[in-house]
Each structure stands twice: as structure tokens, then as C-alpha cells.
Design a protein around this motif. Structure first.
Motif, PDB file in Angstrom:
ATOM      1  N   ALA A   1      31.275 -15.868 -37.969  1.00 59.46           N
ATOM      2  CA  ALA A   1      31.010 -16.825 -36.901  1.00 59.46           C
ATOM      3  C   ALA A   1      31.594 -16.337 -35.581  1.00 59.46           C
ATOM      4  O   ALA A   1      30.960 -16.441 -34.521  1.00 59.46           O
ATOM      5  N   GLY A   2      32.799 -15.796 -35.641  1.00 61.89           N
ATOM      6  CA  GLY A   2      33.410 -15.249 -34.436  1.00 61.89           C
ATOM      7  C   GLY A   2      32.618 -14.089 -33.871  1.00 61.89           C
ATOM      8  O   GLY A   2      32.484 -13.945 -32.649  1.00 61.89           O
ATOM      9  N   GLN A   3      32.044 -13.270 -34.745  1.00 68.87           N
ATOM     10  CA  GLN A   3      31.236 -12.138 -34.295  1.00 68.87           C
ATOM     11  C   GLN A   3      29.949 -12.602 -33.638  1.00 68.87           C
ATOM     12  O   GLN A   3      29.501 -12.031 -32.635  1.00 68.87           O
ATOM     13  N   VAL A   4      29.328 -13.644 -34.193  1.00 68.89           N
ATOM     14  CA  VAL A   4      28.114 -14.203 -33.595  1.00 68.89           C
ATOM     15  C   VAL A   4      28.397 -14.660 -32.163  1.00 68.89           C
ATOM     16  O   VAL A   4      27.636 -14.381 -31.227  1.00 68.89           O
ATOM     17  N   LEU A   5      29.500 -15.375 -31.985  1.00 70.29           N
ATOM     18  CA  LEU A   5      29.865 -15.851 -30.650  1.00 70.29           C
ATOM     19  C   LEU A   5      30.129 -14.679 -29.703  1.00 70.29           C
ATOM     20  O   LEU A   5      29.647 -14.664 -28.560  1.00 70.29           O
ATOM     21  N   HIS A   6      30.904 -13.716 -30.159  1.00 69.63           N
ATOM     22  CA  HIS A   6      31.226 -12.574 -29.317  1.00 69.63           C
ATOM     23  C   HIS A   6      29.966 -11.859 -28.849  1.00 69.63           C
ATOM     24  O   HIS A   6      29.784 -11.565 -27.658  1.00 69.63           O
ATOM     25  N   ASP A   7      29.075 -11.568 -29.791  1.00 73.71           N
ATOM     26  CA  ASP A   7      27.851 -10.840 -29.454  1.00 73.71           C
ATOM     27  C   ASP A   7      26.964 -11.654 -28.517  1.00 73.71           C
ATOM     28  O   ASP A   7      26.356 -11.111 -27.586  1.00 73.71           O
ATOM     29  N   ALA A   8      26.871 -12.966 -28.758  1.00 75.00           N
ATOM     30  CA  ALA A   8      25.983 -13.815 -27.963  1.00 75.00           C
ATOM     31  C   ALA A   8      26.468 -13.971 -26.525  1.00 75.00           C
ATOM     32  O   ALA A   8      25.657 -14.205 -25.619  1.00 75.00           O
ATOM     33  N   LEU A   9      27.765 -13.852 -26.296  1.00 79.28           N
ATOM     34  CA  LEU A   9      28.331 -14.112 -24.976  1.00 79.28           C
ATOM     35  C   LEU A   9      28.540 -12.856 -24.135  1.00 79.28           C
ATOM     36  O   LEU A   9      28.853 -12.959 -22.946  1.00 79.28           O
ATOM     37  N   THR A  10      28.356 -11.688 -24.719  1.00 84.81           N
ATOM     38  CA  THR A  10      28.666 -10.440 -24.019  1.00 84.81           C
ATOM     39  C   THR A  10      27.868 -10.277 -22.725  1.00 84.81           C
ATOM     40  O   THR A  10      28.426  -9.987 -21.659  1.00 84.81           O
ATOM     41  N   GLU A  11      26.560 -10.466 -22.780  1.00 84.95           N
ATOM     42  CA  GLU A  11      25.732 -10.269 -21.592  1.00 84.95           C
ATOM     43  C   GLU A  11      26.044 -11.311 -20.522  1.00 84.95           C
ATOM     44  O   GLU A  11      26.134 -10.986 -19.332  1.00 84.95           O
ATOM     45  N   GLY A  12      26.214 -12.556 -20.930  1.00 84.60           N
ATOM     46  CA  GLY A  12      26.522 -13.609 -19.965  1.00 84.60           C
ATOM     47  C   GLY A  12      27.846 -13.365 -19.270  1.00 84.60           C
ATOM     48  O   GLY A  12      27.985 -13.599 -18.055  1.00 84.60           O
ATOM     49  N   ARG A  13      28.832 -12.926 -20.017  1.00 79.72           N
ATOM     50  CA  ARG A  13      30.134 -12.625 -19.410  1.00 79.72           C
ATOM     51  C   ARG A  13      30.002 -11.492 -18.389  1.00 79.72           C
ATOM     52  O   ARG A  13      30.680 -11.481 -17.351  1.00 79.72           O
ATOM     53  N   SER A  14      29.157 -10.515 -18.685  1.00 76.37           N
ATOM     54  CA  SER A  14      28.961  -9.399 -17.766  1.00 76.37           C
ATOM     55  C   SER A  14      28.281  -9.866 -16.478  1.00 76.37           C
ATOM     56  O   SER A  14      28.647  -9.437 -15.383  1.00 76.37           O
ATOM     57  N   ARG A  15      27.309 -10.760 -16.608  1.00 75.87           N
ATOM     58  CA  ARG A  15      26.574 -11.245 -15.427  1.00 75.87           C
ATOM     59  C   ARG A  15      27.386 -12.258 -14.624  1.00 75.87           C
ATOM     60  O   ARG A  15      27.234 -12.345 -13.405  1.00 75.87           O
ATOM     61  N   HIS A  16      28.201 -13.044 -15.309  1.00 73.56           N
ATOM     62  CA  HIS A  16      28.928 -14.132 -14.646  1.00 73.56           C
ATOM     63  C   HIS A  16      30.414 -14.071 -15.003  1.00 73.56           C
ATOM     64  O   HIS A  16      30.928 -14.938 -15.725  1.00 73.56           O
ATOM     65  N   PRO A  17      31.112 -13.057 -14.517  1.00 68.29           N
ATOM     66  CA  PRO A  17      32.513 -12.854 -14.923  1.00 68.29           C
ATOM     67  C   PRO A  17      33.463 -13.969 -14.479  1.00 68.29           C
ATOM     68  O   PRO A  17      34.558 -14.087 -15.044  1.00 68.29           O
ATOM     69  N   SER A  18      33.068 -14.775 -13.502  1.00 71.73           N
ATOM     70  CA  SER A  18      33.963 -15.824 -13.016  1.00 71.73           C
ATOM     71  C   SER A  18      33.951 -17.081 -13.888  1.00 71.73           C
ATOM     72  O   SER A  18      34.800 -17.967 -13.729  1.00 71.73           O
TER      73      SER A  18
END
Length: 298
Positions: A211-228
Motif C-alpha cells: 500500500a505504501g508503494q502504491v502511494l509513493h508511485d502514484a504521487l511521484t509525478e505530482g510532487r515533481s510538478r507541484h513541489p510546494s
């Protein structure tokens, strides 16, 4: 046409949707396009052997009534501070008209239930159809958003969920809000204890890690686009629908994909998105896998 498309019909639900969309317009300068769809009566003969009746007079009356609905909606939008407002009355079914208008729009917004629906319905047919078929992100507004509340996104690793997460990141950044990413999981229940072993503590640990891996993978691109954007990850051991609703009780917006993993291929809306649409106490955004999750509205 870019901007925010809002379906209006004179109902309290539509007025709530207009106010929500107008607040967004005020914040980012996006123009509002208020649309009222109406259906003309079908001509029928006065007698079984007579010519069909003339509906010209009826058409004029319908157009006049549509103009009154749009005038009222435009007044509400202006009072709520919308940046720019245009109105349009179109003949046809509301769902079809709004889905067509969503093509090229940045967002399409509807109330949860309009005029003519059954009193007990939590979500009308227009909300269901637009959420399932819109060519851009669709928002169903049943109750006003909680000011200062978080943006809550359902995460399951599917393509629609990926679009939902990116949209949620953009919304959280726009609102200056926290993003809460929720992934619900559960251990399998044995159908026949004699043939299938019950889950062990190691099984549970493996599911938690996954479950933690699913969250990590799903959020990677969004974190890169919106680091704030501030992000809180929650992996909850319960049904996805209940987990999302509990966490989104005081949210500014809850965002879901149109259909996640495990659903039947022919379904346009999965069980989680349908449940959240019917029961959430805040606006709900639904994204299909094939829409732009960060369209320009202005």
C-alpha cells in the motif's frame, strides 16, 4: 472553448454549483459559461388522422423560460464575483448538451440534483452522465466546500486515479491547501477456511508495504510538478468508499478517478466513484483516464 462550463436549471442545486464555480472564476480569472438545456415538445396530431400540431408558440415560451433561468444564474454568478459570465440556452437533453460543451472546456460543473428528479435521489441522472462522459474534469457540487479544508484524492494506481491525483495536486496548489492521498486496502477473506489459509501477520506486513508503494508511485509525478504542495499519505485498512468519505468529511474537494482497479470493463463509473458522488458532503471531482488533468481554464 476554454473556461468553466456550468449547467443551470433554476434548481437550488444548480445555484450552489454556480456559486462554487464563480468562486473559482474569481480566484483564477476563468470565464464562466452558463448553459441551460431545454427540450421542445414533440409535435403530435390533434386527432389520429390530422396533421401534426405546430410547436412554434411552445418554442417561444420555452426560450423565454430558459432566458429567465439564465438571467437568474448570471445574477448569482455576478454576486459571487465571477470574472466573466456568458449565458447560452441550447435545445436538447441536459446531459448530452453539457457533455458536448465540455469538449475543450477546462472544467464542467453541475449540481447534484436538478428540477424534475425524484425527491429521494442523492444524485440526479445528469450528474451521473456528465461525470461518466465529460471530455474534461467534471465537478458535482452538492454542498458548499469547507473553507480551508484539504483536497482529498483517492489513489489505487489505475489510469483514472493517476489523472485524479494530478488534478488534486493542481487544486491543492491553487487553494494553498494540504493534499491528503488515500489508498484503501484490505486482506483477502477466505471463501472456504478448509481450502484457504487465513492471512498471517507477515501477510499483513506485506499488504502494508504494498500500500505504501502504491502511494509513493502514484504521487511521484505530482510532487515533481507541484513541489510546494503539502502531502499527507494515508493507507487505510478498510473499504475505499468509506475510507475516502470519512477523511473527506471536512474537505474543500474530494477527487476520484472514474473507475479504478477491479471494476467490470464496461462500467463508466466504478463503485467507489459512484458511492462518493452520492454521499460526499463536499464537491466531488471525477476524472477519466483520457482527459487532461491540468487543463487551462482562463
Amino acid at each position: 472553448m476554454s473556461g468553466i462550463v456550468v449547467g443551470v436549471d433554476g434548481s437550488p442545486g444548480a445555484e450552489t454549483a454556480v456559486r462554487w464555480a464563480a468562486a473559482r472564476s474569481r480566484a483564477n480569472g476563468a470565464p464562466l459559461r452558463l448553459i441551460h438545456a431545454y427540450s421542445l415538445p414533440v409535435p403530435y396530431p390533434a386527432s389520429p388522422f390530422g396533421p401534426a400540431g405546430d410547436v412554434t408558440g411552445d418554442a417561444g415560451a420555452y426560450a423565454k423560460a430558459a432566458e429567465a433561468v439564465l438571467t437568474g444564474a448570471a445574477r448569482v454568478a455576478a454576486e459571487a464575483g465571477a470574472a466573466a459570465v456568458s449565458t447560452e440556452a441550447l435545445a436538447g437533453g441536459a446531459s448530452g448538451v453539457l457533455i458536448e460543451a465540455s469538449d475543450g472546456a477546462g472544467l464542467v460543473v453541475v449540481g447534484s440534483r436538478g428540477l424534475g428528479g425524484f425527491t429521494g435521489l442523492l444524485l440526479g441522472s445528469v450528474g451521473v452522465q456528465v461525470s461518466a462522459h465529460a471530455k474534461c474534469p467534471a465537478v458535482v457540487v452538492r454542498e458548499p466546500a469547507t473553507p480551508g479544508g484539504p483536497v482529498v484524492a483517492g489513489v489505487d494506481g489505475s489510469a483514472p486515479s493517476h489523472a485524479a491525483v494530478l488534478f488534486a495536486f493542481a487544486e491543492a496548489e491553487r487553494l494553498g491547501a494540504e493534499l491528503i492521498a488515500v489508498h484503501a486496502w484490505g486482506l483477502p477473506t477466505p471463501v472456504d477456511p478448509a481450502l484457504m489459509a487465513f492471512p498471517t501477520a507477515q501477510d499483513r506486513d506485506d499488504y502494508v508495504t504494498a500500500a505504501g508503494q502504491v502511494l509513493h508511485d502514484a504521487l511521484t509525478e505530482g510532487r515533481s510538478r507541484h513541489p510546494s504542495v503539502r502531502v499527507r499519505e494515508l493507507a487505510v485498512e478498510r473499504g475505499a468508499s468509506a475510507g475516502l468519505l470519512e477523511i473527506a468529511e471536512h474537505a474543500a474537494l474530494v477527487v476520484v478517478g472514474s473507475r479504478g482497479h477491479g471494476g467490470f470493463a464496461g462500467l463508466l463509473l466504478g463503485s467507489t466513484s459512484q458511492y462518493v458522488l452520492h454521499h460526499a458532503h463536499c464537491p466531488v471531482a471525477v476524472l477519466r483516464a483520457d482527459v487532461d488533468p491540468e487543463p487551462s481554464e482562463a
